[in-house]
Design a protein around this motif. Structure first.
Motif, PDB file in Angstrom:
ATOM      1  N   LEU A 264      -3.871  -3.817  -4.577  1.00  0.00           N
ATOM      2  CA  LEU A 264      -5.105  -3.353  -5.206  1.00  0.00           C
ATOM      3  C   LEU A 264      -4.901  -1.967  -5.820  1.00  0.00           C
ATOM      4  N   LYS A 265      -4.239  -1.067  -5.100  1.00  0.00           N
ATOM      5  CA  LYS A 265      -3.988   0.276  -5.625  1.00  0.00           C
ATOM      6  C   LYS A 265      -3.175   0.210  -6.916  1.00  0.00           C
ATOM      7  N   ASP A 266      -2.128  -0.599  -6.921  1.00  0.00           N
ATOM      8  CA  ASP A 266      -1.278  -0.717  -8.113  1.00  0.00           C
ATOM      9  C   ASP A 266      -2.067  -1.261  -9.301  1.00  0.00           C
ATOM     10  N   THR A 267      -2.947  -2.230  -9.033  1.00  0.00           N
ATOM     11  CA  THR A 267      -3.774  -2.808 -10.098  1.00  0.00           C
ATOM     12  C   THR A 267      -4.725  -1.765 -10.675  1.00  0.00           C
TER      13      THR A 267
ATOM     14  N   ALA B 272      -3.118  12.447  -4.598  1.00  0.00           N
ATOM     15  CA  ALA B 272      -4.120  11.701  -3.833  1.00  0.00           C
ATOM     16  C   ALA B 272      -3.801  10.212  -3.779  1.00  0.00           C
ATOM     17  N   THR B 273      -4.063   9.624  -2.622  1.00  0.00           N
ATOM     18  CA  THR B 273      -3.951   8.173  -2.486  1.00  0.00           C
ATOM     19  C   THR B 273      -5.032   7.481  -3.304  1.00  0.00           C
ATOM     20  N   ALA B 274      -6.238   8.057  -3.297  1.00  0.00           N
ATOM     21  CA  ALA B 274      -7.344   7.521  -4.095  1.00  0.00           C
ATOM     22  C   ALA B 274      -8.388   8.611  -4.285  1.00  0.00           C
ATOM     23  N   PHE B 275      -9.155   8.467  -5.343  1.00  0.00           N
ATOM     24  CA  PHE B 275     -10.232   9.391  -5.673  1.00  0.00           C
ATOM     25  C   PHE B 275     -11.556   8.756  -5.272  1.00  0.00           C
TER      26      PHE B 275
ATOM     27  N   LEU C  62      -8.624   0.510   0.501  1.00  0.00           N
ATOM     28  CA  LEU C  62      -7.632   1.249  -0.278  1.00  0.00           C
ATOM     29  C   LEU C  62      -6.625   1.972   0.614  1.00  0.00           C
ATOM     30  N   SER C  63      -6.915   2.036   1.901  1.00  0.00           N
ATOM     31  CA  SER C  63      -5.946   2.615   2.839  1.00  0.00           C
ATOM     32  C   SER C  63      -4.749   1.697   3.036  1.00  0.00           C
ATOM     33  N   VAL C  64      -4.963   0.378   2.858  1.00  0.00           N
ATOM     34  CA  VAL C  64      -3.919  -0.578   3.249  1.00  0.00           C
ATOM     35  C   VAL C  64      -3.480  -1.527   2.136  1.00  0.00           C
ATOM     36  N   ASP C  65      -4.300  -1.696   1.098  1.00  0.00           N
ATOM     37  CA  ASP C  65      -4.033  -2.724   0.087  1.00  0.00           C
ATOM     38  C   ASP C  65      -3.234  -2.143  -1.077  1.00  0.00           C
ATOM     39  N   LYS C  66      -1.912  -2.211  -1.001  1.00  0.00           N
ATOM     40  CA  LYS C  66      -1.048  -1.641  -2.037  1.00  0.00           C
ATOM     41  C   LYS C  66      -1.202  -2.370  -3.367  1.00  0.00           C
TER      42      LYS C  66
ATOM     43  N   CYS D  49      -4.776  10.403 -14.559  1.00  0.00           N
ATOM     44  CA  CYS D  49      -3.627  10.821 -13.741  1.00  0.00           C
ATOM     45  C   CYS D  49      -2.969   9.646 -13.018  1.00  0.00           C
ATOM     46  N   GLY D  50      -3.546   8.461 -13.135  1.00  0.00           N
ATOM     47  CA  GLY D  50      -3.000   7.304 -12.438  1.00  0.00           C
ATOM     48  C   GLY D  50      -3.404   7.237 -10.984  1.00  0.00           C
TER      49      GLY D  50
END
Length: 377
Positions: A341-344, A275-278, A335-339, A297-298
């Motif tokens: 933020l996702k990594d953080t 998943a890209t995000a939960f 969260l669709s576009v902000d890499k 799971c990260g």
């Protein structure tokens, strides 16, 4: 110490309380205690749905011709007092109602959530009325009440302030199998099995009003041009879902939101990893185990500011107002576009989830067992 654990909530299609009970039984299996399950099934039947052995089990026969689960619980403590005087302590993970009798040994009752008090409209009327009338009678019998979060304990004390001296918080945890997976072949197999797109949002849980999926659907519809990934809904259909399914059809979300239904427990870790995000924007949770599984799971997560979710997430998730379609939609879009933020959120989620471990839960419960058995001597 011989510990009796009420395990009837464990089933093949497991969720919520049943998952907690299963993990408690598995985690205590390697402890110094002699663990005895209390169930209407025999040990062989239980071992079919468990990955760990346990010392023994006490079969309390379910002889009722109707309302079998309800009446079994109503009379369980009475039967244990009369016929099964073998335990040093009894741990009740089921959060069900026990009307008659009280064990002769320390009895610990685990409270998972109290949404039937705060949000009765989210429950079947029958369950709501049962808990309204009989919940206090049940927890009156407990020598100690374990709450799975500070939020749940505070809610309990709001309705029953006299219990402050016999309550404590002991967090649950996610299983160790929920972790980052680097086996590409395994991930690809799961992606092919469920026909998943490369990038997607994920919800995991029983589909019922508390999960607030109607507002998530509205956010997807309103921000359909800004949210580029589909949302996959994983979980069995619960109750009061007619409006949700109708809304899904009215908003024409077939291409955006897909119901996968209940999937085997063994596939969940890979699904979180893919998943890209939960997405978990409930209006109330007593703990919120799927959030912890996702973080472990990260997987970056979007959660509501309601119930226990901010307590469990800390600063490791994107937190939104569950009543605001705009807040939900903008978080999904972000969260669709902000890499970055996702990594953080991935790093923070892995760090935050490391604070919750079943070994710690077992250790804290063991200390509680000792304290209560000392009082009974």
């Amino acid at each position: 110490m011989k510990v009796g654990i009420i395990t009837d909530s464990i089933s093949e299609h497991i969720s919520g309380v049943g998952r907690y009970s299963k993990n408690i039984l598995k985690s205590f299996a390697s402890s110094e205690h002699e663990i005895v399950s209390i169930d209407w099934r025999n040990k062989e039947d239980l071992l079919k749905i468990l990955e760990a052995d346990f010392s023994n089990n006490v079969v309390v026969a379910n002889v009722f011709p109707f309302f079998k689960n309800l009446l079994w619980h109503f009379f369980l403590l009475l039967k244990l007092k009369r016929s099964y005087r073998v335990f040093d302590v009894i741990l009740d993970c089921s959060q069900f109602l026990h009307i008659f009798g009280k064990p002769y040994r320390p009895y610990i009752y685990v409270v998972h959530d109290l949404s039937f008090f705060k949000f009765p409209e989210c429950h079947r009327r029958g369950k709501y009325l049962l808990f309204r009338f009989f919940f206090k009678k049940t927890i009156d019998k407990a020598d100690h009440i374990v709450c799975v979060s500070n939020y749940t304990r505070n809610t309990l004390l709001h309705y029953f302030p006299n219990y402050i001296e016999k309550t404590s918080v002991i967090y649950e945890a996610a299983e160790d199998r929920f972790k980052p997976i680097y086996n590409t072949k395994k991930l690809n197999n799961i992606a092919d099995k469920y026909n998943l797109e490369d990038k997607f949002f994920l919800f995991v849980g029983t589909i019922e009003p508390r999960k607030n999926l109607e507002n998530v659907f509205r956010a997807y519809h309103k921000f359909k041009n800004e949210i580029s990934f589909p949302l996959y809904i994983v979980g069995k259909i619960g109750w009061r879902t007619d409006n949700l399914l109708k809304l899904h059809k009215e908003l024409n979300l077939d291409g955006k939101i897909r119901m996968l239904g209940y999937i085997p427990d063994a596939d969940l870790p890979a699904l979180y990893n893919l998943a890209t995000a939960f997405v978990y924007i409930s209006i109330d949770e007593g703990f919120g185990l799927p959030l912890l599984e996702a973080m472990q799971c990260g997987t970056p997560s979007i959660v509501s500011n309601a119930g226990s979710l901010p307590e469990i997430a800390g600063d490791a998730a994107l937190i939104v107002d569950p009543n605001s379609v705009d807040h939900i939609g903008k978080a999904l879009q972000r969260l669709s576009v902000d890499k970055q933020l996702k990594d953080t959120l991935i790093k923070k989620g892995l760090l935050r989830s490391s604070n919750f471990r079943w070994q710690k839960t077992v250790s804290e419960l063991s200390m509680l067992f000792f304290e209560l058995t000392q009082k009974y001597r």
